[in-house]
Motif scaffolding. Structure first.
Motif, PDB file in Angstrom:
ATOM      1  N   PRO A   6      78.522 104.800 172.541  1.00  0.00           N
ATOM      2  CA  PRO A   6      79.561 103.979 173.163  1.00  0.00           C
ATOM      3  C   PRO A   6      79.186 102.502 173.064  1.00  0.00           C
ATOM      4  N   PRO A   7      80.190 101.656 172.976  1.00  0.00           N
ATOM      5  CA  PRO A   7      79.903 100.236 172.763  1.00  0.00           C
ATOM      6  C   PRO A   7      79.393  99.533 174.017  1.00  0.00           C
ATOM      7  N   PHE A   8      79.452 100.174 175.177  1.00  0.00           N
ATOM      8  CA  PHE A   8      79.094  99.454 176.388  1.00  0.00           C
ATOM      9  C   PHE A   8      77.853 100.045 177.053  1.00  0.00           C
ATOM     10  N   LEU A   9      76.996 100.647 176.208  1.00  0.00           N
ATOM     11  CA  LEU A   9      75.748 101.175 176.724  1.00  0.00           C
ATOM     12  C   LEU A   9      74.912 100.051 177.334  1.00  0.00           C
ATOM     13  N   ASN A  10      74.418 100.294 178.540  1.00  0.00           N
ATOM     14  CA  ASN A  10      73.489  99.347 179.161  1.00  0.00           C
ATOM     15  C   ASN A  10      74.042  97.929 179.289  1.00  0.00           C
ATOM     16  N   ILE A  11      75.176  97.834 179.914  1.00  0.00           N
ATOM     17  CA  ILE A  11      75.693  96.493 180.201  1.00  0.00           C
ATOM     18  C   ILE A  11      76.155  96.438 181.641  1.00  0.00           C
ATOM     19  N   ASP A  12      76.176  95.268 182.207  1.00  0.00           N
ATOM     20  CA  ASP A  12      76.716  95.028 183.550  1.00  0.00           C
ATOM     21  C   ASP A  12      76.148  95.991 184.589  1.00  0.00           C
ATOM     22  N   VAL A  14      75.289  99.068 184.284  1.00  0.00           N
ATOM     23  CA  VAL A  14      75.747 100.448 184.111  1.00  0.00           C
ATOM     24  C   VAL A  14      75.243 100.969 182.767  1.00  0.00           C
ATOM     25  N   ALA A  15      74.889 102.242 182.723  1.00  0.00           N
ATOM     26  CA  ALA A  15      74.444 102.846 181.466  1.00  0.00           C
ATOM     27  C   ALA A  15      75.279 104.093 181.188  1.00  0.00           C
ATOM     28  N   THR A  16      75.395 104.443 179.920  1.00  0.00           N
ATOM     29  CA  THR A  16      76.063 105.691 179.576  1.00  0.00           C
ATOM     30  C   THR A  16      75.068 106.602 178.852  1.00  0.00           C
ATOM     31  N   ARG A  17      75.314 107.888 178.964  1.00  0.00           N
ATOM     32  CA  ARG A  17      74.437 108.870 178.316  1.00  0.00           C
ATOM     33  C   ARG A  17      75.214 110.183 178.181  1.00  0.00           C
ATOM     34  N   LEU A  18      74.619 111.131 177.477  1.00  0.00           N
ATOM     35  CA  LEU A  18      75.178 112.487 177.434  1.00  0.00           C
ATOM     36  C   LEU A  18      74.538 113.325 178.541  1.00  0.00           C
ATOM     37  N   VAL A  33      81.044 115.840 175.931  1.00  0.00           N
ATOM     38  CA  VAL A  33      82.030 116.025 177.005  1.00  0.00           C
ATOM     39  C   VAL A  33      81.328 116.510 178.267  1.00  0.00           C
ATOM     40  N   PRO A  34      81.387 115.731 179.334  1.00  0.00           N
ATOM     41  CA  PRO A  34      81.904 114.373 179.412  1.00  0.00           C
ATOM     42  C   PRO A  34      80.814 113.367 179.095  1.00  0.00           C
ATOM     43  N   LEU A  35      81.231 112.137 178.757  1.00  0.00           N
ATOM     44  CA  LEU A  35      80.272 111.020 178.700  1.00  0.00           C
ATOM     45  C   LEU A  35      79.890 110.693 180.141  1.00  0.00           C
ATOM     46  N   VAL A  36      78.598 110.504 180.405  1.00  0.00           N
ATOM     47  CA  VAL A  36      78.169 110.162 181.772  1.00  0.00           C
ATOM     48  C   VAL A  36      78.024 108.650 181.883  1.00  0.00           C
ATOM     49  N   LEU A  37      78.578 108.106 182.942  1.00  0.00           N
ATOM     50  CA  LEU A  37      78.450 106.681 183.239  1.00  0.00           C
ATOM     51  C   LEU A  37      77.741 106.582 184.586  1.00  0.00           C
ATOM     52  N   GLU A  38      76.595 105.911 184.621  1.00  0.00           N
ATOM     53  CA  GLU A  38      75.806 105.895 185.858  1.00  0.00           C
ATOM     54  C   GLU A  38      75.198 104.521 186.096  1.00  0.00           C
ATOM     55  N   PRO A  39      74.797 104.249 187.349  1.00  0.00           N
ATOM     56  CA  PRO A  39      74.230 102.931 187.657  1.00  0.00           C
ATOM     57  C   PRO A  39      72.804 102.819 187.161  1.00  0.00           C
ATOM     58  N   LYS A  40      72.449 101.624 186.729  1.00  0.00           N
ATOM     59  CA  LYS A  40      71.044 101.353 186.413  1.00  0.00           C
ATOM     60  C   LYS A  40      70.323 100.827 187.653  1.00  0.00           C
ATOM     61  N   GLY A  41      71.103 100.177 188.525  1.00  0.00           N
ATOM     62  CA  GLY A  41      70.502  99.631 189.743  1.00  0.00           C
ATOM     63  C   GLY A  41      71.410  99.900 190.920  1.00  0.00           C
ATOM     64  N   ALA A  42      72.236  98.904 191.255  1.00  0.00           N
ATOM     65  CA  ALA A  42      73.119  99.031 192.422  1.00  0.00           C
ATOM     66  C   ALA A  42      74.061 100.214 192.242  1.00  0.00           C
ATOM     67  N   ARG A  43      74.221 100.990 193.310  1.00  0.00           N
ATOM     68  CA  ARG A  43      75.005 102.215 193.233  1.00  0.00           C
ATOM     69  C   ARG A  43      76.321 102.125 194.000  1.00  0.00           C
ATOM     70  N   SER A  44      76.611 100.966 194.583  1.00  0.00           N
ATOM     71  CA  SER A  44      77.747 100.905 195.501  1.00  0.00           C
ATOM     72  C   SER A  44      79.081 100.952 194.747  1.00  0.00           C
ATOM     73  N   VAL A  45      80.112 101.329 195.497  1.00  0.00           N
ATOM     74  CA  VAL A  45      81.461 101.357 194.939  1.00  0.00           C
ATOM     75  C   VAL A  45      81.896  99.951 194.542  1.00  0.00           C
ATOM     76  N   VAL A  46      81.439  98.960 195.277  1.00  0.00           N
ATOM     77  CA  VAL A  46      81.788  97.574 194.953  1.00  0.00           C
ATOM     78  C   VAL A  46      81.329  97.237 193.534  1.00  0.00           C
ATOM     79  N   GLU A  47      80.095  97.634 193.205  1.00  0.00           N
ATOM     80  CA  GLU A  47      79.572  97.371 191.852  1.00  0.00           C
ATOM     81  C   GLU A  47      80.355  98.160 190.805  1.00  0.00           C
ATOM     82  N   LEU A  48      80.637  99.407 191.131  1.00  0.00           N
ATOM     83  CA  LEU A  48      81.372 100.255 190.177  1.00  0.00           C
ATOM     84  C   LEU A  48      82.762  99.673 189.908  1.00  0.00           C
TER      85      LEU A  48
END
Ligand SMILES: [Fe+2]
Length: 434
Positions: A6-12, A14-18, A33-48
């Motif tokens: 994915p083009p947005f791996l490890n930005i802002d 957030v990281a993506t992985r399988l 399926v599915p692509l996983v999108l997870e926090p690298k640091g802050a986990r809050s909904v505000v950050e998401l």
């Protein structure tokens, strides 16, 4: 299967992985399926929310490329968090309802666009075992309002199993025989008859206004046992507006009676082994145990609702609604025969479809706070057997602007920003008359 990075791996932040093997109950060819999108640091909904608002285009491109994205590890702890998270993705238009939604598919009180899977009936896991494997469907095949996209939020994770199966039907479609694909693309099939009096009661409209509304849309009105009914056709195959794929998007389990038995045979090897042994024994007695439990507790209303909503699943897949051949049907002169998909697809072809569904089925174990965001133009879904107090909430988005009358089983769905669902338009009509 090769999965593009994915083009947005490890930005802002957030990281993506399988998904890792330990996050799945068993393997799949659909590793992406599915692509996983997870926090690298802050986990809050505000950050998401900030990430999703800033990167909406990449998120939408990823859901189209993978079919589904799992937001995992964020602190999504309420219906309002779920709704605000999804609303932060630009281009998503939540649907607060849809045409002739089933009993129990109500909005929750805590948010404005979040729905119960069903307020009255537990369709996934329950402590006494679940319904049998089956129920593979594209959302709202029987309604006129089909969402392009859908999301589930896991409020309470089940103890064991009870996953939401994702079937990458666009990938599966490529593997069907040319004959079957040609058959599916040749003509639209009838998905449902809706009675004019029933629609009129639901939307508190005069019957003649309901009939005129659907005639103006280009839909057929017939007499069934002397009562006016609207015949809803659906395309079988959608050509995706954003990726070069076609997909069969039908409620397969409810439309093809031999499908679920074939799927049970194909899935059974994944449910062998110790922890499933007791469950399998209970599974065979599910109907009896459920009826006994509700009868002992005197829960007559719940029993009635359960039977009404899940009756067809308990009895096995049955075509929904009356078959025209079993009723007296009077159509305008020159009307071609009204055909459902089950009348055209042979038993061997149903077997091929079951094999394709099984092969492209991808499961992951739910965790509390997960959001699964998926493409209803490429994916089928179903609740799998399991145990525990599973609570899943739903949002649906972007009603498809289907144009009637349909002339082909294949359709191109051009997105329409301002398109209003049939449900919205009927409610608006009701307001103008009251
Ligand atoms: Fe569904």
């Amino acid at each position: 299967m090769v999965v593009e990075e994915p083009p947005f791996l490890n930005i802002d932040g957030v990281a993506t992985r399988l998904l890792e093997d330990r996050e799945r109950p068993y393997g799949t060819v659909e590793a992406g399926v599915p692509l996983v999108l997870e926090p690298k640091g802050a986990r809050s909904v505000v950050e998401l929310k900030a990430f999703l608002a800033a990167r909406s285009a990449e998120v939408m491109a990823a859901v189209y490329r993978h079919g589904a994205i799992l937001f995992r590890g964020f602190e999504v702890s309420s219906e309002r968090d779920f709704e605000e998270t999804m609303r932060s993705i630009r281009g998503l238009r939540p649907m607060n309802g849809y045409f002739m939604s089933e009993r129990g598919r109500d909005l929750v009180d805590e948010a404005s666009s979040v729905l119960y899977t069903n307020k009255y009936a537990r369709l996934g896991a329950n402590p006494f075992g679940s319904v049998k494997i089956g129920g593979f469907h594209s959302e709202n095949y029987f309604s006129a309002d089909v969402p392009a996209l859908q999301a589930f939020w896991c409020k309470t994770a089940p103890w064991m199993g009870a996953e939401t199966a994702m079937v990458h039907m666009a990938n599966a479609y490529d593997e069907l025989s040319g004959d079957l694909r040609a058959k599916l693309e040749a003509e639209p099939f009838c998905s449902m008859f809706w009675s004019v009096p029933m629609i009129a009661r639901r939307y508190r409209l005069p019957e003649d206004r309901v009939e005129q509304f659907f005639r103006d849309l280009g839909l057929l009105v017939v007499l069934v046992d002397g009562r006016k009914e609207i015949v809803f056709y659906k395309p079988n195959v959608y050509r995706h507006p954003h990726v070069p794929k076609r997909s069969l998007q039908v409620n397969l389990s409810m439309s093809l009676r031999d499908l679920d038995p074939a799927l049970r045979r194909l899935f059974t090897p994944a449910y062998e082994g110790g922890k499933w042994a007791l469950y399998r024994a209970a599974w065979r007695q599910w109907d009896t145990m459920t009826a006994f439990r509700l009868a002992v507790k005197g829960r007559r209303a719940e029993l009635g609702s359960l039977v009404k909503v899940t009756g067809q699943r308990l009895l096995g897949a049955q075509p929904r609604g009356r078959a025209p051949a079993e009723s007296t049907l009077v159509a305008p002169p020159g009307t071609p025969p009204i055909v459902r998909i089950g009348a055209r697809v042979t038993r061997d072809e149903v077997g091929a479809l079951a094999a394709a569904v099984r092969k492209h089925c991808s499961l992951f174990s739910w965790r509390r706070g997960d959001i699964l965001f998926f493409d209803n133009l490429q994916m089928l879904h179903a609740a799998m057997p399991g145990v525990g107090p599973r609570v899943i909430r739903v949002m649906i988005f972007n009603p498809l602007p289907l144009k009637y009358p349909l002339t082909s089983g294949l359709t191109d769905v051009a997105p329409e920003e301002g398109y209003r669902s049939i449900d919205e338009r009927l409610r608006a009509l009701q307001r103008t008359l009251s």
